[in-house]
Each structure stands twice: as C-alpha cells, then as structure tokens.
Design an enzyme around this catalytic site. Structure first.
Site, PDB file in Angstrom:
ATOM      1  N   LYS A 111       0.857  -1.191   0.000  1.00 21.10           N
ATOM      2  CA  LYS A 111       0.000   0.000   0.000  1.00 21.10           C
ATOM      3  C   LYS A 111       0.882   1.226   0.000  1.00 21.10           C
ATOM      4  CE  LYS A 111      -4.468   0.850   0.212  1.00 21.10           C
ATOM      5  NZ  LYS A 111      -5.531  -0.101  -0.182  1.00 21.10           N
TER       6      LYS A 111
HETATM    7  N1  GLU Z   1      -7.098   0.044  -3.540  1.00 26.39           N
HETATM    8  C1  GLU Z   1      -7.815  -1.158  -3.839  1.00 26.39           C
HETATM    9  C2  GLU Z   1      -7.892  -2.052  -2.613  1.00 26.39           C
HETATM   10  O1  GLU Z   1      -7.784  -1.592  -1.507  1.00 26.39           O
HETATM   11  C3  GLU Z   1      -7.293  -1.854  -5.080  1.00 26.39           C
HETATM   12  C4  GLU Z   1      -5.887  -2.354  -5.018  1.00 26.39           C
HETATM   13  C5  GLU Z   1      -5.357  -2.873  -6.351  1.00 26.39           C
HETATM   14  O2  GLU Z   1      -6.118  -3.037  -7.289  1.00 26.39           O
HETATM   15  O3  GLU Z   1      -4.148  -3.118  -6.396  1.00 26.39           O
HETATM   16  O4  GLU Z   1      -8.141  -3.218  -2.726  1.00 26.39           O
END
Ligand code: GLU
Length: 421
Positions: A111
């Site tokens: 993240k």
């Molecule tokens: N931000 C989204 C999540 O929390 C998508 C993450 C992604 O597609 O890599 O799952």
C-alpha cells in the site's frame, strides 16, 4: 506512568495484527512462520518537495509498504488523505496480502499513501505531487515487483501520471506498472466498477443464503467515491431500494428511495451528496444506525466501533471499505446476527480486475467487458463459498474464516519456498 492513547493508525495496525493472530492460532502456525508473516517486508518513507501554484515549495510525506511478496509481486493502491500515517499504510498493506490470497490471485500485498489534502489542491499540484512521489518510490515499483492502483482520492488520471513518470525514467512505455489506468492507456474494461461489482456479487450470495429477496430489500451506503457510488448504482439496478447515501460532508436519507444516478449528478455539480434536495439531511453516524437490509460502509476505516455496533440494524453488512469495523465491534455484530462480509472478501473485486488488467498488459491484448465481469463473478462467488465453508466447519465468523483461508495460503507458500539462504 500515564499511557499515551493510541493513534487511529496504531489502532488499525493492531486490529490487522489481531485478526492475523486469530487465524494463525486456528492454523497452528509455527512461531517462526508467524513472526515472518506478521512483519512487513519493506517500508519506505519519503519526504519530497512540490512546487505549489502560488510559487511556494511545500514538503509532503509519503509511504510505500510492501507487506509480503511470497506469492507474487507486491500489489495495492495509493491513497491521498490528510490522515495518512505509516501505521495506517502498514495495516492496509497487510490487508492487501490477505485479500489477494482470499481470492487466490498471484500477488503479495502493498500500500502507498501521501499525507495531503487533495480537495485543496489544483490538478497541476496533484500532478506534481504524483510525479515526484512516483520518482521517490520508484526503487520499489515495476510490473514484476510492485504495482500500484487507485485508492481513496486517487483515480485513473493519477495512475496515468504514475505510468508516464515510470515510463519516462525507463525510456519506454510500461503499462503493467500500474492498474486502474484509463482504458486508452491499457486500462481494463470493468476495472473502475470492479470493487463495487465484486461487492455486489458477495451481497447476492449472502442474500441467497438468508433468503433475502433483493427487489424487496433496502440498502444504506456510507461513502460516495468509486466503490460507494457504483455499489449504489448496481444495487439500484437489482431493484434494491437505496434509502441513504453519504460522503465526508454528510448524508442524504429518504425512506422512499433515492436514485443514485441523480445523486451522482448532484455531487458532480455541488461537490457533495449531503445537500441532495430529494432527501433529508443526516449525519454519517446516524446513517450507519438506520434500520436496513444491506449496509455498505464504503468510506474509511474504524467507523463501526463498540459504541455504535449495538445500534447497527442491518441483516447484511458488506465492507467495501478497508477496515471499517474495529475488533471490539465484531463480536457485537456477530451476536446480533449481522451477516458481515469482511473487507478482504467483499472488496477484493478491485484487485481481482487489477490482476486481469496486469495480465492483459503483459500479454498485450484486450478482454471484453463481459469476459472481465464473468471471470470476476466466478472468482468472487467461488471465494465467497470457500470462506463460507470454513466459517461453517470451524464455527467462526466470516471474517475469521477469510483470514484462515488467506493466512493458510500464504503460510503454505512460505513453507514451500523455505528460508533463504
Ligand atoms: N485500492 C484497492 C484495494 O484496496 C485496489 C488495489 C489494487 O487493485 O491493487 O483493494
């Protein structure tokens, strides 16, 4: 000695760890493996300058955390928000590891986040911030190593800037370095809708199990960003009556039903759903406690706590947001027969279609939207049933079951790979 109160980020981090430990206990994981899985693999903190429109230079702090890469490249979104901290990003990175494992896509978890207030920044400032942040974390990034995507207050345009910045440094175009891109740059059809669509597939499974007839059901949605607004739209299409929606400025409530398309238009013009004239104003707190059949928290973490959990009156709660429920609230919801579809399952449709996008980029071909949606439905319903079976067999809540499935998969991969050297 007086104990310092924990920050929101620290509480979130503790909550993610607590869930991991419960699963590890069920799986009788060896203490060494447990220790390995609990720590993030890599954490990067960057401070970087951005030239603002008024000519001043402002320094921002950003993070990228790779929690685990045992099953594949690190994957996870980037959020822009004034409350971003390292602890929050750490918790969200761990959630990505477990989420990718629940739906069995071959990714690890990561993240990123930048502490900023995107609502107070111009498009040009956001572009400058994105390009410099990308450059600062580029030591991590790459289609084989770490692949960002949109999250809170980032979108396809943000991903286009990241893709361009990374590609300029390389000297050639690398579409597979981010997902959630605009379609014209190699984005996947259906990616924008994927988090909400996946969430709605899980709601359909839960409703079937409970014998809940969706055209007679009511829903309340907290958050009107990408996940919340599209979930409202898709539920509305299925005949569900949307009785309340909200965003960070407040909510709109009409027991007769709200047309989400009209709310979206209103938000486009005014910047908020709270002033929608065909409904009464309501606070975010009140909204969560409305009697309904389906509650979809689709905003931020930590909104359902031990204080308001006893007053939550829904049959199904589908967590489109990451971490909306605190660990103390969980047993209260369980005791009150709320069917909780946990975040790492309910919102995994986003990363699932991110995986499809990445595969299309690597193979340099395009899938039709029908193809994407059909594959998404297969993965979401299969994962839902796998979690459901564990919940029944182990007599645990859906969240614990999802963690047992996820942690078990990552632990197995870790054991098979062994310890280097
Ligand atoms: N931000 C989204 C999540 O929390 C998508 C993450 C992604 O597609 O890599 O799952």
């Amino acid at each position: 000695m007086e104990m310092l109160a924990k920050t929101k980020g620290e509480e979130f981090q503790d909550a993610a760890l607590r869930l991991f430990h419960i699963a590890a206990e069920h799986l009788h994981l060896d203490s060494g493996i447990r220790e390995k899985l609990k720590w993030p693999k890599r954490e990067l903190t960057v401070h970087f300058p951005v030239k603002m429109d008024d000519g001043t230079i402002q320094v921002f702090v950003g993070y990228r955390v790779q929690h685990n890469v045992t099953r594949g490249p690190a994957k996870g979104g980037i959020r822009y928000h004034p409350d971003v901290t390292l602890e929050e990003v750490r918790a969200l990175a761990a959630l990505m590891t477990w989420k990718c494992a629940v739906v069995n896509v071959p990714f690890g978890g990561a993240k990123g986040g930048v502490r900023c207030d995107p609502k107070k920044m111009s498009l040009r400032e956001l572009e400058g911030l994105t390009r410099r942040y990308t450059t600062e974390i580029s030591v991590f990034l790459g289609p084989e190593s770490d692949i960002p995507a949109p999250d809170v207050y980032t979108n396809a345009q943000t991903m286009a800037w990241i893709m361009d910045t990374y590609s300029m440094h390389k000297g050639y175009s690398v579409p597979g370095v981010v997902t959630g891109k605009p379609i014209a740059l190699g984005g996947s059809l259906g990616r924008k809708e994927a988090t909400a669509r996946g969430c709605v597939f899980t709601i359909q499974e839960a409703a079937r199990e409970l014998g809940l007839d969706l055209p007679r059901a009511t829903a309340v949605i907290q958050g009107f960003g990408n996940a919340g607004s599209i979930a409202a739209m898709l539920l509305h299409e299925l005949g569900v009556r949307i009785i309340a929606v909200s965003d960070s400025r407040g909510g709109a409530f009409n027991p007769k039903g709200i047309d989400p398309t009209r709310v979206l238009e209103h938000k486009g013009k005014t910047g908020t759903v709270a002033t929608f004239s065909e409904a009464d104003r309501i606070s975010n707190q009140e909204l969560l406690e409305l009697p309904c059949d389906i509650l979809v928290p689709a905003a931020l973490e930590g909104v359902i706590t031990k204080e308001n959990a006893p007053r939550i009156k829904t049959r199904i709660m589908a967590e489109a947001a990451n971490g909306p429920t605190t660990p103390e609230a969980d047993p209260i919801l369980f005791a009150n027969n709320v069917y909780v579809i946990p975040d790492i399952l309910a919102n995994a449709g986003g990363v699932t279609v991110s995986y499809f996008e990445w595969v299309q980029n690597l193979e340099m071909l395009h899938w039709s939207e029908d193809d994407v949606n059909r594959r998404l439905r297969d993965i979401m319903t299969r994962s839902f049933q796998e979690v459901r079976e564990i919940a029944a067999k182990e007599r645990v809540a859906m969240r614990t079951a999802a963690y047992i499935l996820a942690v078990g998969r990552v632990a197995e991969a870790t054991l098979l790979r062994g310890v280097y050297p």
